[in-house]
Write an enzyme that holds these catalytic residues in place. Structure first.
Site, mmCIF file in Angstrom:
data_model
loop_
_atom_site.group_PDB
_atom_site.id
_atom_site.type_symbol
_atom_site.label_atom_id
_atom_site.label_comp_id
_atom_site.label_asym_id
_atom_site.label_seq_id
_atom_site.Cartn_x
_atom_site.Cartn_y
_atom_site.Cartn_z
ATOM 1 N N TYR A 18 -2.127 -0.659 9.918
ATOM 2 C CA TYR A 18 -2.144 -1.045 8.500
ATOM 3 C C TYR A 18 -0.878 -0.570 7.803
ATOM 4 O O TYR A 18 -0.192 -1.350 7.121
ATOM 5 C CB TYR A 18 -3.383 -0.438 7.838
ATOM 6 C CG TYR A 18 -3.522 -0.735 6.370
ATOM 7 C CD1 TYR A 18 -3.934 -1.988 5.935
ATOM 8 C CD2 TYR A 18 -3.263 0.243 5.414
ATOM 9 C CE1 TYR A 18 -4.069 -2.262 4.577
ATOM 10 C CE2 TYR A 18 -3.403 -0.020 4.059
ATOM 11 C CZ TYR A 18 -3.807 -1.272 3.646
ATOM 12 O OH TYR A 18 -3.945 -1.538 2.298
ATOM 13 N N SER A 50 0.855 -1.195 0.000
ATOM 14 C CA SER A 50 0.000 0.000 0.000
ATOM 15 C C SER A 50 0.882 1.233 0.000
ATOM 16 O O SER A 50 1.974 1.230 0.594
ATOM 17 C CB SER A 50 -0.894 0.025 1.243
ATOM 18 O OG SER A 50 -1.552 1.284 1.368
#
Length: 260
Positions: free
Chosen positions: A153, A140
């Site tokens: 995350y 990501s």
């Protein structure tokens, strides 16, 4: 059908929906056979059904090292040598650090980082012995730029990127390439879960425009990615078109991070 991956065998985790399902489709369109895995067996079966005998569906929890090793061994025994492994399985639970529960922190790393380790270790051991192979991890852009409420995350994805690069360094001399693709905001269930219910259009607009109050840039290209945009990048890195690329982190985010 293109022959770019004709005859190749690929394993994809998190293939039941979103980016994982798009990666399965893109690999098949390039001629590959795919073992599609997901913790949700029903979803991955539905994905496989769309592609006939080109795709085999298998349930898999990437946090279970023994299950991963068994599945890779079964794949090679029954279908042939694995040429490509794509790590897509991931979780996201947003919360400010002050409110972040220990179990939420732990599950991010169990899936997003340790799951990548399990699959990549099992695949790379076999690939290195044959002198060829490609591993692609979907990370990501949050792993490269701070994001409020996404600490677990972002940290787990940053760890997955560096793990994949280190693995790539270790196995480069044996013909195995290891790369990452780091998407920005992509139209998936994970993305929609961050939005206000019933306000998808306005929520999408806020993502595209950015938010000064939370120090978040917008998307210069003016659109949220489609899962196919990410899948195309994955397939490129998995293919011989990228034969001289390894340990690379490819951002596919419409310029959202300004590649900071």
């Amino acid at each position: 059908m293109s022959a770019a991956l004709d005859g190749r065998l690929a394993l994809v985790t998190g293939a039941g929906r979103g980016i994982g399902a798009a990666v399965v489709t893109a690999l098949v369109e390039e001629g590959a056979r795919v073992v599609a895995t997901d913790r949700d067996g029903d979803h991955v079966e539905a994905v496989a059904d769309k592609h006939g005998d080109r795709v085999v569906a298998r349930p898999l929890d990437v946090t279970d090292a023994a299950a991963v090793e068994a599945l890779v061994a079964e794949t090679e025994r029954d279908l042939g040598p694995l040429d490509i492994a794509v790590n897509v399985a991931g979780v996201l639970r947003d919360a400010p650090v002050a409110d972040l529960r220990e179990e939420d922190w732990a599950v991010h790393f169990a899936v997003n980082t340790t799951g990548v380790f399990h699959v990549s270790r099992a695949a790379s051991r076999r690939m290195a012995g044959r002198g060829r192979g490609s591993i692609v991890t979907v990370a990501s852009n949050a792993g490269g730029i701070p994001r409020a409420n996404l600490s677990a995350y972002a940290a787990s994805k940053a760890a997955a990127v560096m793990f994949t690069k280190c693995l790539g360094l270790e196995v480069a001399g044996r013909g195995v390439r290891c790369n990452t693709v780091s998407p920005g905001s992509t139209m998936t269930d994970m993305q929609r879960a961050l939005w206000t219910a019933g306000e998808e259009e306005s929520s999408a607009r806020r993502v595209i425009d950015g938010d000064l109050a939370s120090y978040r840039t917008g998307i210069p290209l003016g659109r949220i990615a489609d899962p196919a945009d990410i899948a195309d990048a994955v397939v490129f890195l998995a293919s011989d078109r990228a034969r001289h690329i390894t340990m690379h982190d490819l951002y596919v985010d419409g310029g959202a991070t300004l590649r900071a």
